[in-house]
Design an enzyme around this catalytic site. Structure first.
Site: not given
Ligand code: NDP
Length: 409
Positions: A161, A249
């Site tokens: 989401k 949420y």
């Molecule tokens: P993070 O920033 O921690 O991780 C995102 C990952 O996406 C990065 O580590 C990287 O992975 C990849 N990535 C690719 N392109 C980009 C870019 N341009 N900028 C930043 N990251 C990039 O985010 P979250 O893990 O917190 O969130 C990711 C998704 O999950 C979002 O959509 C968020 O809304 C959702 N989310 C859902 C939650 C829930 O409870 N359901 C809770 C938290 C987040 P890599 O290094 O492996 O390429």
């Protein structure tokens, strides 16, 4: 350039899109247009990640193989450690822009090197028979294009989401799912969290009488950083305010507890002048939703006020308070019924079951063709409402809605 250097670059590159598009053309496949100003890039290992020290448990023959796309905070700290608690899923592949993470996480989760992909090699996943589905856990502005790519590769999709940043993207994702004849589920974990599930049942059973007011807030103070350093502050990747990532949420709770779609929305946002965190998105968003029954919801969300996460639904005969409401753990559920009776605290189950519950629901839909309770259509509905809230705040006017959440007139 090594991966560490890559991750220290600005996260966004204006006019990106070349790599993904040219690879698809070389492969003779469809061309995926990258949204303007958005690029996919690997990031360093988030702080505080604990990788498993023992191999995953043996899996069932019908276990669904999932490729995790984006090894960020939520994937590594919350979802991936929960795969072993689910019955019917396993981590079958990894997709990341950071090769060091691919190696370390792949080794820890028993994912063979041949099933570790970068964003550039992602399309080869089509040939990987061990991958049934793709879990998109990238920044929100990247959900649409990677969901479409996953469907083009013939895989089912579980997408985080918010589903996407605008209704047109959501509609494209749904159309791609139908074309590919593959499932699309939005990762709304709270629908599998026992306290929220019990609250939904209580509302349906009439425990509060007629719902009159619902208040909800999701907030925390965002670290001192900038839109180029953190995607959540960057409008191309995050949207217009904390509503898309965090306040969603409260919006969801208002819908699943009321069982209604609002008929009108009025909203206000605030962006503090001179704060580098909020040069692109608003810091706070507050909205009022009026439902056809006459119930009114007040939703607040902020990246600049002290941590809060509750939902309080009050009706003619009683009230339900979830506090915290939608966190990863620690939920409480209080039911008031007036008439001098003391409130009851309900403990319907372990909140942490929500993660495995979500994963198994997705797996069951794939293996048994069972109905998805959080489908793409629900994600689209919510993005339409987010759109309407943003419009109301921008134009400082009340927005009227049709029963499907589209704007009237
Ligand atoms: P993070 O920033 O921690 O991780 C995102 C990952 O996406 C990065 O580590 C990287 O992975 C990849 N990535 C690719 N392109 C980009 C870019 N341009 N900028 C930043 N990251 C990039 O985010 P979250 O893990 O917190 O969130 C990711 C998704 O999950 C979002 O959509 C968020 O809304 C959702 N989310 C859902 C939650 C829930 O409870 N359901 C809770 C938290 C987040 P890599 O290094 O492996 O390429």
């Amino acid at each position: 350039m090594n991966d560490t250097a890559l991750t220290r670059r600005r996260m966004l590159q204006v006019g990106g899109g070349g790599v993904a598009a040219s690879l698809a053309v070389m492969a003779g496949g469809p061309v995926f247009a990258q949204p303007r100003g958005v690029s996919v890039e690997g990031q360093p290992m988030p702080e505080g990640v604990t990788l498993p020290e023992t191999p995953p448990r043996p899996r069932r023959a019908d276990s669904v193989g999932i490729a995790v796309v984006g090894l960020g905070d939520f994937a590594l700290k919350q979802m991936m450690p929960r795969f072993d608690q689910a019955q019917r899923v396993h981590v079958a592949a990894l997709v990341s822009g950071n090769r060091d993470k691919l190696r370390r996480v792949g080794d820890a989760y028993g994912v063979p090197p041949a099933s570790r992909y970068t964003y550039d090699t992602f399309d080869q996943i089509a040939q990987n028979k061990g991958v049934d589905a793709v879990y998109i856990v990238l920044p929100s502005g990247l959900h649409a294009q990677w969901t479409e790519r996953a469907f083009a590769a013939g895989k089912h999709v579980l997408c985080e989401k918010p589903m996407a940043l605008n209704p047109a993207e959501c509609e494209r994702m749904i159309a791609a799912s139908r074309r590919a004849d593959r499932k699309l589920m939005i990762a709304y974990r709270v629908h599998f969290e026992p306290h929220n599930v019990r609250a939904m049942e209580l509302m349906r059973e009439g425990a509060v009488g007629d719902l009159r007011t619902l208040r909800s807030e999701q907030a925390y103070v965002f670290e001192r950083t900038t839109p180029s350093e953190n995607w959540r502050l960057n409008s191309a990747l995050a949207g217009e305010s904390p509503l898309e990532d965090l306040g969603i949420y409260g919006l969801q709770a208002a819908l699943y507890l009321s069982g209604e779609i609002p008929e009108s929305i009025s909203a206000q946002s605030f962006r503090p002048a001179g704060d580098p965190r909020f040069s692109q998105i608003a810091a706070s968003m507050s909205s009022q939703l009026r439902f056809p029954s006459g119930a009114i919801a007040q939703l607040a969300t902020s990246y600049d006020s002290l941590g809060r996460n509750f939902v309080d639904a009050r009706g003619t005969k009683g009230a339900i308070l979830l506090d915290p409401a939608t966190s990863y753990s620690g939920q409480t559920l209080k039911v008031e019924s007036g008439e001098g009776k003391p409130p009851r605290m309900l403990t319907p189950g372990d909140p942490e079951r929500q993660f495995a519950g979500e994963l198994d629901h997705f797996a069951n839909a794939i293996r048994d063709d069972s109905k998805i309770i959080v489908p793409g259509e629900m994600g689209l509905r919510d993005v339409r409402l987010i759109n309407a809230i943003n419009l109301s705040a921008r134009e400082r006017r009340t927005v009227r809605l049709n029963p499907d959440g589209t704007m009237r007139g």
